[in-house]
Enzyme design. Structure first.
Site, mmCIF file in Angstrom:
data_model
loop_
_atom_site.group_PDB
_atom_site.id
_atom_site.type_symbol
_atom_site.label_atom_id
_atom_site.label_comp_id
_atom_site.label_asym_id
_atom_site.label_seq_id
_atom_site.Cartn_x
_atom_site.Cartn_y
_atom_site.Cartn_z
ATOM 1 N N ASP A 1 -13.326 8.604 7.106
ATOM 2 C CA ASP A 1 -14.493 9.497 7.065
ATOM 3 C C ASP A 1 -14.536 10.440 8.274
ATOM 4 O O ASP A 1 -15.624 10.750 8.777
ATOM 5 C CB ASP A 1 -15.799 8.671 6.980
ATOM 6 C CG ASP A 1 -15.823 7.771 5.757
ATOM 7 O OD1 ASP A 1 -15.306 8.180 4.702
ATOM 8 O OD2 ASP A 1 -16.349 6.644 5.859
ATOM 9 N N ASN B 1 -13.942 14.192 0.046
ATOM 10 C CA ASN B 1 -14.564 12.888 -0.171
ATOM 11 C C ASN B 1 -16.031 13.017 0.197
ATOM 12 O O ASN B 1 -16.410 13.866 1.012
ATOM 13 C CB ASN B 1 -13.889 11.833 0.712
ATOM 14 C CG ASN B 1 -14.280 10.417 0.337
ATOM 15 O OD1 ASN B 1 -14.993 10.183 -0.635
ATOM 16 N ND2 ASN B 1 -13.804 9.454 1.120
ATOM 17 N N THR B 2 -16.839 12.175 -0.400
ATOM 18 C CA THR B 2 -18.245 12.168 -0.034
ATOM 19 C C THR B 2 -18.588 10.799 0.553
ATOM 20 O O THR B 2 -18.150 9.768 0.046
ATOM 21 C CB THR B 2 -19.139 12.532 -1.240
ATOM 22 O OG1 THR B 2 -20.495 12.347 -0.880
ATOM 23 C CG2 THR B 2 -18.801 11.730 -2.476
ATOM 24 N N HIS B 3 -19.325 10.829 1.646
ATOM 25 C CA HIS B 3 -19.648 9.603 2.381
ATOM 26 C C HIS B 3 -21.173 9.501 2.521
ATOM 27 O O HIS B 3 -21.816 10.472 2.918
ATOM 28 C CB HIS B 3 -18.983 9.657 3.766
ATOM 29 C CG HIS B 3 -19.335 8.498 4.632
ATOM 30 N ND1 HIS B 3 -19.095 7.186 4.268
ATOM 31 C CD2 HIS B 3 -19.933 8.437 5.845
ATOM 32 C CE1 HIS B 3 -19.533 6.379 5.207
ATOM 33 N NE2 HIS B 3 -20.039 7.111 6.176
ATOM 34 N N ASP C 1 -8.737 13.489 5.798
ATOM 35 C CA ASP C 1 -7.579 13.423 6.699
ATOM 36 C C ASP C 1 -7.159 11.954 6.813
ATOM 37 O O ASP C 1 -7.599 11.117 6.019
ATOM 38 C CB ASP C 1 -7.875 14.092 8.053
ATOM 39 C CG ASP C 1 -8.924 13.348 8.866
ATOM 40 O OD1 ASP C 1 -9.349 12.227 8.455
ATOM 41 O OD2 ASP C 1 -9.317 13.857 9.931
ATOM 42 N N ALA C 2 -6.346 11.634 7.814
ATOM 43 C CA ALA C 2 -5.787 10.282 7.890
ATOM 44 C C ALA C 2 -6.794 9.239 8.387
ATOM 45 O O ALA C 2 -6.522 8.040 8.322
ATOM 46 C CB ALA C 2 -4.554 10.286 8.784
ATOM 47 N N GLY C 3 -7.934 9.676 8.877
ATOM 48 C CA GLY C 3 -8.902 8.731 9.422
ATOM 49 C C GLY C 3 -9.877 8.221 8.370
ATOM 50 O O GLY C 3 -9.779 8.548 7.189
ATOM 51 N N ARG D 1 0.824 -1.224 0.000
ATOM 52 C CA ARG D 1 0.000 0.000 0.000
ATOM 53 C C ARG D 1 0.849 1.262 0.000
ATOM 54 O O ARG D 1 0.443 2.281 -0.545
ATOM 55 C CB ARG D 1 -0.897 0.023 1.249
ATOM 56 C CG ARG D 1 -2.060 -0.911 1.185
ATOM 57 C CD ARG D 1 -3.138 -0.344 0.278
ATOM 58 N NE ARG D 1 -4.250 -1.259 0.246
ATOM 59 C CZ ARG D 1 -5.522 -0.895 0.399
ATOM 60 N NH1 ARG D 1 -5.839 0.366 0.582
ATOM 61 N NH2 ARG D 1 -6.473 -1.792 0.343
HETATM 62 C C1 GRF Z 1 -21.465 7.041 -3.249
HETATM 63 O O1 GRF Z 1 -22.615 6.923 -2.461
HETATM 64 C C2 GRF Z 1 -20.242 7.292 -2.399
HETATM 65 O O2 GRF Z 1 -20.483 8.139 -1.334
HETATM 66 C C3 GRF Z 1 -19.940 5.901 -1.917
HETATM 67 O O3 GRF Z 1 -20.132 5.102 -3.062
HETATM 68 C C4 GRF Z 1 -21.091 5.735 -3.900
HETATM 69 C C5 GRF Z 1 -20.438 5.922 -5.237
HETATM 70 O O4 GRF Z 1 -21.383 6.127 -6.235
HETATM 71 N N1 GRF Z 1 -18.635 5.817 -1.338
HETATM 72 P P1 GRF Z 1 -20.970 6.508 -7.715
HETATM 73 O O5 GRF Z 1 -19.843 5.577 -8.145
HETATM 74 O O6 GRF Z 1 -20.556 7.940 -7.734
HETATM 75 O O7 GRF Z 1 -22.219 6.271 -8.520
#
Ligand code: GRF
Length: 214
Positions: free
Chosen positions: A157, A119-121, A153-155, A77
């Site tokens: 989410d 990032n989106t969670h 960050d390093a964590g 990694r």
């Molecule tokens: C999103 O809901 C993202 O937050 C999660 O995986 C999904 C990705 O969807 N980690 P896409 O590939 O953008 O359609």
């Protein structure tokens, strides 16, 4: 940690590199948004940790440069993370967007792009971090969940929160229906706030993000 300087308020479009691992519907929302010159950002490249995904096809259909770095191509990694950092750096992004990128970035990546990677969670942080936000929210029995845009960050989410959007959990939901409903709101949130970051500039002070001059 300063990021896109507020004083640079989008005279030139911010350069985005987007990293994906799957369907790429969040990427598509960004592609659609960046087609409008007023959005203030353009996608310079799309990277992935695996081949054969719709996210890469979407980029290629729009003439966006792509690169693929599978972890399995590297001894470990650490080497993968260094290669990812190098590859992203070649595109000199102002902002890196992890849009469904299912890998944790490591120290080499964060040394170069910490403070300017979002990032989106698909959950309301700090609840339900990790790979299974919608499933975990459903199992817990929450009545609302949502999505969180955060600075990486390093964590897992854990980074400073840029924006959140609330989504109801409906009685008949399963993991798939809930995740799809979250993704509708998640995509809009991503476009709205990445656009603000690009157009207005921002600074980060601890966990607080401030837009524009303040
Ligand atoms: C999103 O809901 C993202 O937050 C999660 O995986 C999904 C990705 O969807 N980690 P896409 O590939 O953008 O359609």
């Amino acid at each position: 940690m300063p990021s896109i300087p507020p004083q640079n308020q989008a005279q030139t479009p911010a350069r985005l590199v987007v990293l994906v691992s799957g369907a790429g519907t969040n990427l598509q929302a960004l592609i659609d948004a960046t087609n409008n010159p007023d959005f203030g950002a353009r996608i310079i490249a799309v990277g992935a940790d695996r081949d054969g995904i719709e996210g890469l096809d979407r980029a290629e259909r729009h003439g966006i440069d792509t690169f693929v770095l599978p972890v399995s191509d590297f001894p470990d990694r650490v080497d993968w993370d260094i290669a990812l950092a190098d590859q992203v750096a070649e595109h000199a992004p102002d902002l890196v967007v992890l849009a469904g990128f299912m890998k944790l970035t490591g120290p080499a990546f964060l040394a170069l792009f910490g403070g300017r990677t979002v990032n989106t969670h698909p959950a309301l942080s700090p609840s339900f971090p990790g790979m299974h936000g919608p499933r975990d929210a459903l199992e817990y029995g929450v009545k609302v969940t949502g999505a969180t845009l955060f600075v990486v960050d390093a964590g897992v989410d854990t980074g400073p929160i840029v924006a959140q959007v609330v989504v109801p959990v409906l009685p008949d939901d399963d993991e798939s229906t809930l995740h799809e409903r979250i993704k509708l709101s998640e995509r809009q949130m991503l476009v709205d706030w990445v656009g603000r970051m690009a157009r207005e500039g921002y600074t980060l002070d601890g966990r607080t993000i401030t837009f524009g001059d303040s």
